[in-house]
Scaffold this motif. Structure first.
Motif, PDB file in Angstrom:
ATOM      1  N   GLU A   1       0.828  -1.206   0.000  1.00  0.00           N
ATOM      2  CA  GLU A   1       0.000   0.000   0.000  1.00  0.00           C
ATOM      3  C   GLU A   1       0.863   1.257   0.000  1.00  0.00           C
TER       4      GLU A   1
ATOM      5  N   ASN B   1       2.100   1.803  -3.455  1.00  0.00           N
ATOM      6  CA  ASN B   1       1.019   2.320  -4.297  1.00  0.00           C
ATOM      7  C   ASN B   1       0.763   3.796  -4.027  1.00  0.00           C
ATOM      8  N   SER B   2       0.774   4.172  -2.743  1.00  0.00           N
ATOM      9  CA  SER B   2       0.540   5.576  -2.393  1.00  0.00           C
ATOM     10  C   SER B   2       1.656   6.467  -2.919  1.00  0.00           C
TER      11      SER B   2
ATOM     12  N   GLU C   1      -2.991  11.910  -0.563  1.00  0.00           N
ATOM     13  CA  GLU C   1      -1.943  10.890  -0.657  1.00  0.00           C
ATOM     14  C   GLU C   1      -0.705  11.300   0.133  1.00  0.00           C
TER      15      GLU C   1
ATOM     16  N   THR D   1       1.336   6.820  -6.655  1.00  0.00           N
ATOM     17  CA  THR D   1       0.225   7.727  -6.947  1.00  0.00           C
ATOM     18  C   THR D   1       0.624   9.167  -6.660  1.00  0.00           C
ATOM     19  N   LEU D   2       1.297   9.374  -5.529  1.00  0.00           N
ATOM     20  CA  LEU D   2       1.743  10.718  -5.171  1.00  0.00           C
ATOM     21  C   LEU D   2       2.734  11.258  -6.197  1.00  0.00           C
TER      22      LEU D   2
ATOM     23  N   ARG E   1      -1.200  10.584   3.794  1.00  0.00           N
ATOM     24  CA  ARG E   1      -1.073   9.160   4.108  1.00  0.00           C
ATOM     25  C   ARG E   1       0.404   8.736   4.130  1.00  0.00           C
ATOM     26  N   VAL E   2       1.168   9.201   3.158  1.00  0.00           N
ATOM     27  CA  VAL E   2       2.595   8.873   3.095  1.00  0.00           C
ATOM     28  C   VAL E   2       3.331   9.440   4.306  1.00  0.00           C
TER      29      VAL E   2
END
Length: 233
Positions: free
Chosen positions: A81, A84-85, A160, A88-89, A163-164
């Protein structure tokens, strides 16, 4: 702390949710921290009902994991995850920077230079502070994106990035080895913007900058913050 006095427009569940989310984001609640409903209800002076609802919302967002016989805990690092983040970021931040660049003023760029100079001083210091570096790094990239005219891209990027940053704060994966290379990348990004480089070239470099950070991070994660699924052979 009575949540009902904090805001008259939010429900008790929403207020508890905001408080808990803030504590996870700012690192007060680290991976594995148990969220005991009765204790939180007593602290916030509410019943366990809004606390339970708030925890369910956090679970749906991936911030909390519920385990049988243990209860709710702040989620550990799922490397898949996280990757993926970060990927995406990388895409979103590159797009936001590319869209923002034509609208940045010389004042914006000078402010970014000052932030990068502060990061360089930290890197060259004998007592490197990763927390201070992450804060400055976040301000640097946010400032580059400040003039992005696409509010949706900015909103997705911010979500994002948040979250990171939770993972980075809890695991201390962003260390001096990457920081010394990162500040050089920052200088090149500013050079690209000042020279009026094609948007595709700028976005490519920003994207690769973020992905290089990901590659470094994946080598540095301490085992104690990785979830069981990812640490299994």
């Amino acid at each position: 702390m009575n949540v009902s006095t904090a805001s008259s427009t939010l429900s008790k569940s929403e207020q508890v949710y905001q408080r808990l989310r803030e504590r996870i984001i700012d690192g007060r609640y680290t991976p594995g921290y148990r969220l005991i409903l009765s204790s939180l209800a007593e602290e916030f002076k509410v019943s366990t009902v809004p606390v339970r609802e708030a925890v369910r919302w956090l679970e749906a967002e991936g911030f909390v994991t519920y385990t049988h016989n243990i209860g709710a805990q702040v989620s550990g690092v799922d490397l898949s995850e996280y990757s993926n983040s970060m990927e995406t970021l990388a895409i979103l931040e590159a797009a936001a920077t590319g869209l923002s660049a034509p609208h940045l003023t010389e004042g914006d760029l000078r402010e970014c230079e000052k932030l990068n100079e502060e990061m360089i001083r930290l890197v060259e210091s004998s007592n490197f502070d990763p927390h201070a570096y992450r804060r400055l790094n976040g301000h640097f990239h946010s400032r580059l994106c400040v003039a992005c005219p696409n509010a949706r891209v900015l909103s997705l990027m911010t979500a994002e990035a948040e979250r990171v940053n939770i993972i980075r704060r809890s695991s201390l994966v962003f260390q001096e080895g990457w920081a010394s290379e990162s500040v050089q990348h920052h200088t090149h990004i500013l050079d690209l913007i000042r020279s009026g480089a094609p948007r595709s070239e700028l976005e490519y470099f920003v994207r690769e900058h973020k992905l290089a950070s990901l590659r470094f991070s994946l080598k540095e994660f301490p085992p104690h913050v990785i979830t069981t699924e990812d640490s299994a052979p």
